[in-house]
Design an enzyme around this catalytic site. Structure first.
Site, PDB file in Angstrom:
ATOM      1  N   SER A 198       0.874  -1.408  -0.111  1.00 22.26           N
ATOM      2  CA  SER A 198       0.138  -0.052   0.003  1.00 22.26           C
ATOM      3  C   SER A 198       1.033   1.350   0.016  1.00 22.26           C
ATOM      4  O   SER A 198       1.980   1.000   0.721  1.00 22.26           O
ATOM      5  CB  SER A 198      -0.823  -0.132   1.271  1.00 22.26           C
ATOM      6  OG  SER A 198      -1.346   1.127   1.670  1.00 22.26           O
TER       7      SER A 198
ATOM      8  N   TYR B 229      -2.596   0.048  10.339  1.00 20.22           N
ATOM      9  CA  TYR B 229      -2.584  -0.707   9.254  1.00 20.22           C
ATOM     10  C   TYR B 229      -1.499  -0.430   8.478  1.00 20.22           C
ATOM     11  O   TYR B 229      -0.581  -1.433   7.589  1.00 20.22           O
ATOM     12  CB  TYR B 229      -3.881  -0.259   8.459  1.00 20.22           C
ATOM     13  CG  TYR B 229      -3.651  -0.659   6.795  1.00 20.22           C
ATOM     14  CD1 TYR B 229      -4.043  -1.769   6.508  1.00 20.22           C
ATOM     15  CD2 TYR B 229      -3.800   0.588   5.971  1.00 20.22           C
ATOM     16  CE1 TYR B 229      -3.910  -2.033   5.127  1.00 20.22           C
ATOM     17  CE2 TYR B 229      -3.788   0.152   4.623  1.00 20.22           C
ATOM     18  CZ  TYR B 229      -3.677  -1.171   4.391  1.00 20.22           C
ATOM     19  OH  TYR B 229      -3.693  -1.437   2.857  1.00 20.22           O
TER      20      TYR B 229
ATOM     21  N   LYS C 158       1.673  -2.986   6.769  1.00 16.90           N
ATOM     22  CA  LYS C 158       2.385  -3.145   5.208  1.00 16.90           C
ATOM     23  C   LYS C 158       3.762  -2.973   5.466  1.00 16.90           C
ATOM     24  O   LYS C 158       4.660  -3.625   4.666  1.00 16.90           O
ATOM     25  CB  LYS C 158       1.580  -2.198   4.614  1.00 16.90           C
ATOM     26  CG  LYS C 158       0.106  -2.570   4.301  1.00 16.90           C
ATOM     27  CD  LYS C 158      -0.142  -3.851   3.567  1.00 16.90           C
ATOM     28  CE  LYS C 158      -1.409  -4.131   3.599  1.00 16.90           C
ATOM     29  NZ  LYS C 158      -1.674  -5.486   2.895  1.00 16.90           N
TER      30      LYS C 158
END
Length: 346
Positions: A125, A150, A154
């Site tokens: 991402s 989050y 990643k």
């Protein structure tokens, strides 16, 4: 060649399964249906005339992962989507994200590193860049301290893959993509979040269809032309095709490094208000919205420099923002049984 797609009934995963099958790959889908529906299998079959193999497995269960690879020893490549993905939710429930996004990756790589040859595509991402200092964002932009759990998962995921590739047969491509939206042109599959949507476009379509009272715009005091946050919105079908090209690159041994990284976006930033305006124009629907406070974990702007993906991977986004929004609206109408309201535009 048999390809494992984890999270293959989710939004991006299902569209990638379609593109893989269109290219002649045999696909096995693993999904625990925590944020997807078994009905997506039928949608994939309706598009491709072939239903992929399906295993209902929670990848957080290490033994289940081990048992799967014992049973399916002929897996040639893995595209890994299975992960929790909402910035706001990750701030509220960080341990859920660390368990689901990190443990599952480790268990998969433990099995893959035992193979003589392993090809791995990671769903990364643009959040790894945090708030980049320059736009558009290139792959050489520094990975900054994550602004959400989050985003941190990643970053950690990329580091784990890089470390494993150094000491094993694993070759990997990290696809850092921006904001996927839209639906397959057939409207057989699309984005169907469970509960309240965490992403902008499904909240827009649910508001337009009457499921939500109004859309909340998180902040209008950002240092951008209209004060709202800017993102790079990419049609999900374009994004899915990038995964297939990345996998083929590994199979054809065209990769020049054990782990390669590509940005996948349109190269154009659009503000929240610009997306609302574009949606209203393409659908002739007036959208009720209000300005509220900024949301924790959000960056000001992020859009991609796609030159590397264009030249090295041979990939380029084809669809416009308007085309993606129109497909998302047709999908929403189909889901709610109101397709006749807005037939497909030519």
């Amino acid at each position: 060649m048999k390809i494992l797609v984890t999270g293959g009934l989710g939004f991006i995963g299902s569209h990638t399964v379609v593109e893989l099958q269109n290219e002649g790959f045999d696909v096995v889908v693993i999904d625990n249906l925590s944020n997807s529906s078994i009905e997506v299998l039928q949608g994939i079959e309706n598009i491709t005339a072939k239903k992929p193999e399906f295993e209902n497995i929670d990848l957080r269960d290490k033994k289940s992962v081990q048992d799967f690879f014992k049973k399916c020893s002929d897996i040639s490549g893995v595209i890994h989507f299975a992960a929790s993905k909402a910035v706001g939710e990750s701030v509220e429930n960080p341990l859920l994200y660390y368990e689901n996004n990190i443990n599952t990756l480790v268990y998969l790589l433990q099995e893959l590193q035992q193979k003589e040859e392993a090809h791995f595509i990671f769903s990364s991402s643009c959040t790894v860049y945090g708030q980049a200092s320059a736009m558009p964002i290139t792959e050489n932009a520094p990975v900054q301290s994550a602004m959400s759990p989050y985003g941190n998962t990643k970053q950690i995921g990329e580091e784990i893959i890089t470390d494993v590739a150094k000491v094993s047969s694993v070759n990997a491509v990290l696809l850092r993509y921006f904001n996927p939206i839209g639906a397959h042109p057939s409207v057989e599959i699309g984005e169907l979040p469970l509960g309240v949507p965490q992403n902008l476009v499904p909240f827009i379509t649910q508001t337009a269809i009457g499921l939500r009272k109004e859309l909340s715009v998180f902040g209008d005091d950002y240092p951008t032309p209209d004060g709202t946050a800017i993102r790079d919105y990419i049609h999900v079908v374009d994004l899915a095709k990038a995964h297939v090209l990345a996998l083929q690159r590994l199979f054809e041994k065209k990769n020049t490094e054990k782990v390669e990284t590509f940005n996948v976006g349109t190269g154009k930033g659009s503000s929240v208000l610009e997306v609302i305006t574009a949606f209203e124009k393409v659908t002739s629907q007036k959208l009720a919205h209000k300005i509220v406070g900024r949301r924790e974990g959000d960056v000001v702007e992020a859009y991609a420099d796609t030159q590397k993906a264009n030249t090295v991977l041979g990939w380029k986004a084809q669809s416009s923002l308007e085309e993606a929004l129109e497909s998302a609206w047709r999908w929403e109408q189909k889901v709610r049984g109101k397709m006749a309201v807005c037939p497909k535009q030519n």
